[in-house]
Design a protein around this motif. Structure first.
Motif, PDB file in Angstrom:
ATOM      1  N   GLN A 183       0.832  -1.205   0.000  1.00 42.48           N
ATOM      2  CA  GLN A 183       0.000   0.000   0.000  1.00 42.48           C
ATOM      3  C   GLN A 183       0.866   1.254   0.000  1.00 42.48           C
ATOM      4  N   ASN A 184       1.922   1.284   0.808  1.00 35.07           N
ATOM      5  CA  ASN A 184       2.830   2.436   0.837  1.00 35.07           C
ATOM      6  C   ASN A 184       3.497   2.648  -0.518  1.00 35.07           C
ATOM      7  N   PHE A 185       3.900   1.567  -1.168  1.00 39.47           N
ATOM      8  CA  PHE A 185       4.509   1.674  -2.491  1.00 39.47           C
ATOM      9  C   PHE A 185       3.512   2.250  -3.492  1.00 39.47           C
ATOM     10  N   PHE A 186       2.278   1.780  -3.456  1.00 38.81           N
ATOM     11  CA  PHE A 186       1.254   2.289  -4.370  1.00 38.81           C
ATOM     12  C   PHE A 186       0.994   3.775  -4.132  1.00 38.81           C
ATOM     13  N   LEU A 187       0.850   4.181  -2.865  1.00 49.37           N
ATOM     14  CA  LEU A 187       0.594   5.585  -2.553  1.00 49.37           C
ATOM     15  C   LEU A 187       1.763   6.472  -2.965  1.00 49.37           C
ATOM     16  N   MET A 188       2.993   6.007  -2.736  1.00 50.32           N
ATOM     17  CA  MET A 188       4.179   6.782  -3.102  1.00 50.32           C
ATOM     18  C   MET A 188       4.273   6.923  -4.617  1.00 50.32           C
ATOM     19  N   SER A 212       1.810   6.674  -6.897  1.00 54.33           N
ATOM     20  CA  SER A 212       0.740   7.519  -7.444  1.00 54.33           C
ATOM     21  C   SER A 212       0.959   8.983  -7.092  1.00 54.33           C
ATOM     22  N   ALA A 213       1.481   9.279  -5.896  1.00 58.61           N
ATOM     23  CA  ALA A 213       1.779  10.664  -5.523  1.00 58.61           C
ATOM     24  C   ALA A 213       2.893  11.215  -6.404  1.00 58.61           C
ATOM     25  N   ARG A 214       3.925  10.411  -6.674  1.00 60.90           N
ATOM     26  CA  ARG A 214       5.019  10.855  -7.536  1.00 60.90           C
ATOM     27  C   ARG A 214       4.511  11.162  -8.940  1.00 60.90           C
ATOM     28  N   ASN A 234       1.126  15.070   0.521  1.00 60.76           N
ATOM     29  CA  ASN A 234       1.124  14.237   1.714  1.00 60.76           C
ATOM     30  C   ASN A 234       0.581  12.863   1.365  1.00 60.76           C
ATOM     31  N   ILE A 235       1.221  11.839   1.887  1.00 62.40           N
ATOM     32  CA  ILE A 235       0.805  10.476   1.571  1.00 62.40           C
ATOM     33  C   ILE A 235       0.024   9.898   2.742  1.00 62.40           C
ATOM     34  N   GLN A 236       0.716   9.519   3.795  1.00 62.19           N
ATOM     35  CA  GLN A 236       0.070   9.035   5.005  1.00 62.19           C
ATOM     36  C   GLN A 236       1.102   8.983   6.113  1.00 62.19           C
ATOM     37  N   LEU A 237       0.626   8.960   7.336  1.00 62.70           N
ATOM     38  CA  LEU A 237       1.488   8.877   8.508  1.00 62.70           C
ATOM     39  C   LEU A 237       2.564   9.958   8.521  1.00 62.70           C
ATOM     40  N   GLY A 238       2.205  11.153   8.061  1.00 65.97           N
ATOM     41  CA  GLY A 238       3.131  12.269   8.072  1.00 65.97           C
ATOM     42  C   GLY A 238       4.196  12.225   6.992  1.00 65.97           C
ATOM     43  N   ARG A 239       4.110  11.285   6.072  1.00 64.54           N
ATOM     44  CA  ARG A 239       5.087  11.196   4.991  1.00 64.54           C
ATOM     45  C   ARG A 239       4.638  12.055   3.819  1.00 64.54           C
ATOM     46  N   ARG A 240       5.614  12.574   3.099  1.00 63.68           N
ATOM     47  CA  ARG A 240       5.331  13.466   1.969  1.00 63.68           C
ATOM     48  C   ARG A 240       6.297  13.160   0.836  1.00 63.68           C
ATOM     49  N   LYS A 241       5.773  13.182  -0.361  1.00 64.30           N
ATOM     50  CA  LYS A 241       6.596  13.025  -1.576  1.00 64.30           C
ATOM     51  C   LYS A 241       6.793  14.416  -2.153  1.00 64.30           C
TER      52      LYS A 241
END
Length: 159
Positions: free
Chosen positions: A37-42, A44-46, A145-152
């Motif tokens: 899920q984290n890979f997918f969110l990262m 798609s955000a990129r 912002n992606i999730q859990l305070g992470r940002r691309k």
């Protein structure tokens, strides 16, 4: 002696192997799903911020090439970062402006305003060389912002 007849069913060894395999799957499965899920969110955000940044820079580049040299003004709107607004008159006489407004990149032509991007962190317009006022540098920093305070975050610059 005659051997005992086999009864249908599972042996204790077989049951213990099944329980061990299920234990391994139940402990590694959620970790793998979270990483997926984290890979997918990262990813798609990129892709989204790259698309926004390239489209924004392309529009600004095409429009700035039509600017009359003596009408270019770089400043900062109230409450925004330094050098985050550029105003000029195009060759056809229309007034143009690009500026940062919070997390939005705004393009104004005459009285019409359009938000080009909503993933903006910072934009800066500068004259990188004092001997050539026709050269303008545009630097964009986009982020999501992606999730859990992470940002691309992505930074692009054109001149």
């Amino acid at each position: 002696m005659t051997p005992l007849p086999r009864r249908p069913g599972y042996t204790l060894t077989e049951l213990m192997l099944v329980v061990a395999i299920l234990g391994v799957i139940s402990t590694t499965g959620p970790v793998l799903l979270i990483q997926l899920q984290n890979f997918f969110l990262m990813t798609s955000a990129r892709a989204e911020i790259q698309r926004d940044a390239r489209a924004s820079l392309d529009l600004m580049h095409r429009t700035l090439r039509q600017a009359r040299l003596n009408t270019i003004t770089i400043d900062s709107p109230t409450g925004q970062a330094p050098y985050s607004r550029i105003r000029f008159t195009r060759a056809d006489g229309s007034e143009m402006e690009f500026r940062q407004y919070g997390k939005k990149l705004i393009a104004r032509k005459g009285l019409t305003e359009n938000a080009i991007s909503s993933n903006l962190i910072y934009v800066a317009f500068t004259f990188p060389r004092t001997d050539d006022p026709a050269l303008i540098s545009v630097s964009l920093t986009m982020g999501k912002n992606i999730q859990l305070g992470r940002r691309k975050v992505l930074e692009l610059t054109i001149q």
